[in-house]
Design a protein around this motif. Structure first.
Motif, short mmCIF file in Angstrom:
data_model
loop_
_atom_site.label_atom_id
_atom_site.label_comp_id
_atom_site.label_asym_id
_atom_site.label_seq_id
_atom_site.Cartn_x
_atom_site.Cartn_y
_atom_site.Cartn_z
N PHE A 196 0.84 -1.19 0.00
CA PHE A 196 0.00 0.00 0.00
C PHE A 196 0.88 1.25 0.00
O PHE A 196 0.67 2.18 -0.79
CB PHE A 196 -0.92 -0.01 1.22
CG PHE A 196 -2.14 0.85 1.09
CD1 PHE A 196 -3.38 0.30 0.89
CD2 PHE A 196 -2.04 2.24 1.20
CE1 PHE A 196 -4.52 1.10 0.78
CE2 PHE A 196 -3.16 3.04 1.08
CZ PHE A 196 -4.41 2.47 0.87
N ALA A 197 1.89 1.26 0.88
CA ALA A 197 2.78 2.41 0.97
C ALA A 197 3.57 2.60 -0.32
O ALA A 197 3.77 3.73 -0.80
CB ALA A 197 3.74 2.26 2.15
N ASN A 246 2.74 1.72 -3.45
CA ASN A 246 1.88 2.25 -4.51
C ASN A 246 1.57 3.72 -4.29
O ASN A 246 1.61 4.53 -5.23
CB ASN A 246 0.57 1.44 -4.57
CG ASN A 246 0.76 0.07 -5.18
OD1 ASN A 246 1.69 -0.15 -5.94
ND2 ASN A 246 -0.12 -0.85 -4.85
N GLN A 247 1.24 4.08 -3.06
CA GLN A 247 0.93 5.47 -2.76
C GLN A 247 2.15 6.37 -2.99
O GLN A 247 2.04 7.46 -3.55
CB GLN A 247 0.46 5.59 -1.31
CG GLN A 247 -0.80 4.80 -0.99
CD GLN A 247 -2.05 5.63 -1.03
OE1 GLN A 247 -2.11 6.69 -0.42
NE2 GLN A 247 -3.06 5.17 -1.74
N ALA A 270 2.30 9.35 -5.83
CA ALA A 270 2.40 10.70 -5.27
C ALA A 270 3.66 11.41 -5.74
O ALA A 270 3.65 12.62 -6.02
CB ALA A 270 2.36 10.64 -3.75
N SER A 292 -5.29 0.83 -3.18
CA SER A 292 -4.12 1.67 -2.92
C SER A 292 -3.71 2.43 -4.18
O SER A 292 -3.25 3.57 -4.10
CB SER A 292 -2.96 0.82 -2.41
OG SER A 292 -2.61 -0.18 -3.35
N GLU A 334 -6.78 5.04 -5.04
CA GLU A 334 -6.81 6.15 -4.08
C GLU A 334 -5.65 7.10 -4.33
O GLU A 334 -5.82 8.32 -4.33
CB GLU A 334 -6.76 5.62 -2.65
CG GLU A 334 -6.78 6.72 -1.61
CD GLU A 334 -6.56 6.22 -0.21
OE1 GLU A 334 -5.40 6.14 0.23
OE2 GLU A 334 -7.56 5.91 0.46
N ALA A 335 -4.46 6.55 -4.54
CA ALA A 335 -3.30 7.40 -4.80
C ALA A 335 -3.49 8.21 -6.06
O ALA A 335 -3.15 9.41 -6.11
CB ALA A 335 -2.04 6.54 -4.90
N LEU A 370 -5.97 11.06 -5.44
CA LEU A 370 -5.43 12.11 -4.58
C LEU A 370 -4.30 12.89 -5.24
O LEU A 370 -3.91 13.95 -4.76
CB LEU A 370 -4.92 11.51 -3.26
CG LEU A 370 -5.99 10.92 -2.33
CD1 LEU A 370 -5.32 10.24 -1.14
CD2 LEU A 370 -6.95 12.00 -1.86
N SER A 371 -3.76 12.37 -6.33
CA SER A 371 -2.65 13.03 -7.00
C SER A 371 -3.15 14.23 -7.80
O SER A 371 -4.35 14.35 -8.08
CB SER A 371 -1.95 12.05 -7.94
OG SER A 371 -2.68 11.91 -9.15
N HIS A 415 6.60 8.50 1.54
CA HIS A 415 6.37 7.29 2.33
C HIS A 415 7.69 6.59 2.63
O HIS A 415 7.81 5.86 3.62
CB HIS A 415 5.44 6.34 1.59
CG HIS A 415 4.07 6.88 1.35
ND1 HIS A 415 3.83 7.92 0.47
CD2 HIS A 415 2.86 6.55 1.88
CE1 HIS A 415 2.54 8.19 0.46
NE2 HIS A 415 1.93 7.39 1.30
#
Length: 383
Positions: free
Chosen positions: A109-110, A112-113, A117, A135, A138-139, A142-143, A261
């Motif tokens: 998850f971290a 991918n985010q 990002a 993941s 969502e990333a 949010l980007s 991250h």
């Protein structure tokens, strides 16, 4: 509306839709079984595809690593947390998968985010398979980039989006093996289209690494593709936890500068990196386990077909039985547990509305008679 009322209302909605999640306290017994509240079950819900979570070679490597390096990294890898075991495993992993560099992250998850990002800017575009992991989506959402989703595993749908793209950079995102459907992405076609339009392909191969391809090198290797960004995780076939991003040297240097991250998280324990090195050796030598897993998958699919069950086209260890109705999926899972088989009901929002399912996962640790027991329990459960 008060905070408390917001929380109460949101929980009531989840309960009303049959989507309320609850955790259980598990006591793993072996790769193929677990104990819950003193009751033993056959485990058909885990992602331990090769049965390595309790492998004594990996356990011993972690113990020896803890004795030598302690139980924590003590800081970010950018401060004091990056040790010799981390560097050694990154080199082993990169060499194995044919990339110049690998960067370790605490979770998939971290990873991918962090990548999305750090890589994406305003006026860039992300084209993601609509069933990509939460993941990733969502990333992307949010980007600062624009997110568009293309029809699942449909290169033609991606081609239409790419043809209309203009300005900025393009990142195409997909999984190698999809976590809820178990099917595989057409990576060769996706990569060819992406490169044709000057973009990069990012593949999350959490459920393919260790299982598919020569020595378990994963979906991209199996399809003779080298994505610009490859994310592999170690909580499935590797039997441990953590993740890594495989990429070119300059990309790795860029992520070291800008992936928050990575910069602002405590590094994984050095002992875990020791365990991962041992796990990699097991995976590379795991042809026998991969063969047993393939036989178990074939046995289950044949038995399900003989009993009239309609499974998805998955050829992987993930064998979803689509139920549709959420309450019905929960009831089936409860009935299976009453017969000693632990299977999880997956419901929206994890999967699209109307596709609640039993997510059945198989392992090399399962014996044929245990799979037969599951098939008989499924047959009895449907009434």
């Amino acid at each position: 509306m008060s905070w408390q009322q917001r929380i109460t209302d949101a929980l009531a909605v989840r309960r009303g839709k049959g989507q309320f999640r609850q955790r259980q306290v598990f006591q793993p017994h072996s790769g193929a079984s677990l104990d819950v509240n003193g009751q033993r079950y056959l485990n058909f819900a885990a992602n331990d595809y090769l049965g390595l979570t309790r492998d004594p070679r990996i356990v011993r490597a972690w113990q020896q690593g803890a004795e030598r390096y302690g139980v924590g990294a003590g800081g970010s890898g950018h401060v004091t947390g990056y040790g010799a075991p981390h560097a050694a495993f990154e080199e082993e992993l990169a060499d194995w998968l044919g990339y110049p560099r690998a960067l370790l992250f605490i979770s998939g998850f971290a990873a991918n985010q962090a990548v999305i990002a750090a890589m994406m800017a305003k006026n860039d575009r992300i084209f993601a398979d609509k069933l990509s992991h939460a993941s990733l989506l969502e990333a992307a959402a949010l980007s600062p980039a624009t997110l568009r989703r293309f029809a699942h595993n449909q290169p033609d749908a991606l081609a239409a989006l790419l043809t209309g793209a203009d300005g900025g950079e393009t990142l195409v995102v997909t999984e190698g093996v999809f976590s809820m459907d178990g099917d595989s992405a057409p990576l060769s076609a996706l990569h060819a289209l992406t490169r044709q339009h000057g973009g990069w392909l990012m593949v999350d191969d959490a459920h393919g690494i260790g299982v598919t391809g020569e020595e378990g090198r994963g979906s991209a290797w199996q399809q003779q593709v080298q994505p610009e960004l490859l994310v592999v995780t170690f909580g499935k076939a590797f039997g441990v936890s953590g993740a890594a991003v495989l990429c070119q040297t300059e990309t790795a240097d860029y992520l070291i500068q800008f992936a928050r991250h990575l910069i602002y998280s405590t590094a994984m324990p050095p002992a875990q990196a020791c365990a991962l090195s041992a796990s990699l050796a097991c995976v590379r030598q795991g042809d026998a386990q991969r063969q047993r897993l393939a036989e178990n998958i074939a046995l289950f699919k044949a038995g399900a077909a003989a009993r009239g069950f309609k499974l998805t086209p998955s050829l992987t260890a993930i064998q979803p039985l689509i139920v549709g109705d959420e309450a019905r999926a929960l009831a089936l899972a409860d009935t299976l547990r009453a017969q000693g088989c632990w299977v999880t009901a997956i419901r929206p929002p994890t999967v699209p509305p109307g596709t609640a399912r039993l997510r059945i996962t198989l392992s090399a640790a399962h014996r044929p008679e245990e799979i037969q027991r599951l098939l008989e329990a499924l047959n009895d459960a449907r009434g």
